[in-house]
Design an enzyme around this catalytic site. Sequence first.
Site, short mmCIF file in Angstrom:
data_model
loop_
_atom_site.label_atom_id
_atom_site.label_comp_id
_atom_site.label_asym_id
_atom_site.label_seq_id
_atom_site.Cartn_x
_atom_site.Cartn_y
_atom_site.Cartn_z
N ASP A 38 48.75 -81.87 125.45
CA ASP A 38 48.63 -81.95 126.84
C ASP A 38 47.05 -81.67 127.12
O ASP A 38 46.57 -80.59 126.48
CB ASP A 38 49.35 -81.24 128.23
CG ASP A 38 49.12 -82.54 129.21
OD1 ASP A 38 48.78 -83.59 129.41
OD2 ASP A 38 50.15 -81.69 129.86
N HIS A 55 40.82 -86.77 123.04
CA HIS A 55 41.43 -87.22 122.40
C HIS A 55 41.13 -87.28 121.47
O HIS A 55 41.93 -85.97 120.00
CB HIS A 55 42.19 -88.75 122.40
CG HIS A 55 42.47 -88.65 123.67
ND1 HIS A 55 44.00 -88.09 124.63
CD2 HIS A 55 42.61 -89.70 124.98
CE1 HIS A 55 44.20 -88.48 125.64
NE2 HIS A 55 43.46 -89.95 125.53
N LEU A 149 56.31 -79.72 104.37
CA LEU A 149 56.50 -79.86 105.75
C LEU A 149 56.20 -81.46 106.51
O LEU A 149 55.67 -82.51 105.96
CB LEU A 149 54.93 -79.25 106.18
CG LEU A 149 54.61 -80.01 107.58
CD1 LEU A 149 55.69 -79.11 108.99
CD2 LEU A 149 53.34 -79.60 107.92
#
Length: 258
Positions: A38, A55, A149
């Site tokens: 955020d 972003h 991962l």
Amino acid sequence: MLEKLKLWNNKKTTTGTIFTKEEVLSKTIPKHIAIIMDGNGRWAKKRALPRVAGHHEGMKVVRRITRLANELGIEVLTLYAFSTENWKRPKTEVDYLMKLPEEFLGTFLPELIEENVQVQTIGNRKEIPLHTRNAIERAMKDTAQNNGLILNFALNYGSRDEIVQAVKKIADDVKSGLLDHHEINEETIEKCLMTSHIQDPDLLIRTSGEIRLSNFMLWQLAYTEFWFTDVLWPDFSEEEFLRAIGEFQHRGRRFGGV
Ligand code: FPP
């Protein structure tokens, strides 16, 4: 120069213990870390840039944190990239966010393949634009054989929606006689969630100083440790990630026991 100095002063970092990679590696590493990324908009606003610039910068951080998570041997990294509520944003911003996975994977996919990372998603992929879906599905296919991962993007994901879908599936199974309603238990519900194949997060990180869950993994976070930081996602550094894990390693988890 003055402008540069101003930007530096604007960069909010938290103070606290510094944990080195070696220190963190000497203790138990959380298997699953989930992050609510955020603060991209605020980061851009502070610099008088359009929100989408935040972003874009945030995407670069995704790259760095994925690399570190992989080096640390974390098993699953779930990143909240787009919520079911994010469609309410201006169309230009939504369009930009839907282009980011292509840009990210366009340059980063070869490294992900090489580094044994598996790309997966949770959320409703059917509703996202075809170009975004194609990029994601290609990455999922190209990394499906990897067993390192799991880089799990929550994309068009909403936890309430996920729970509604699970309840509908269970109701259907009861109606069709596949399931006796007396047999419904936590496992029945877990099996119907989008995370059925991965363990619940050990650690949740939320950046930007907001202290809420915003419809993210409500079921799965029941016993997760939370770590909130004021740092905005585009400023989130490897040092900050190590701090979150280092502090997690000093907590006592009892899962309701003593
Ligand atoms: C919330 O910040 C962030 C988002 C809704 C988007 C998160 C996306 C990224 C970090 C990039 C993802 C990259 C890939 C590869 C998919 P906000 O815009 O709500 O920030 P604000 O609260 O300051 O306005």
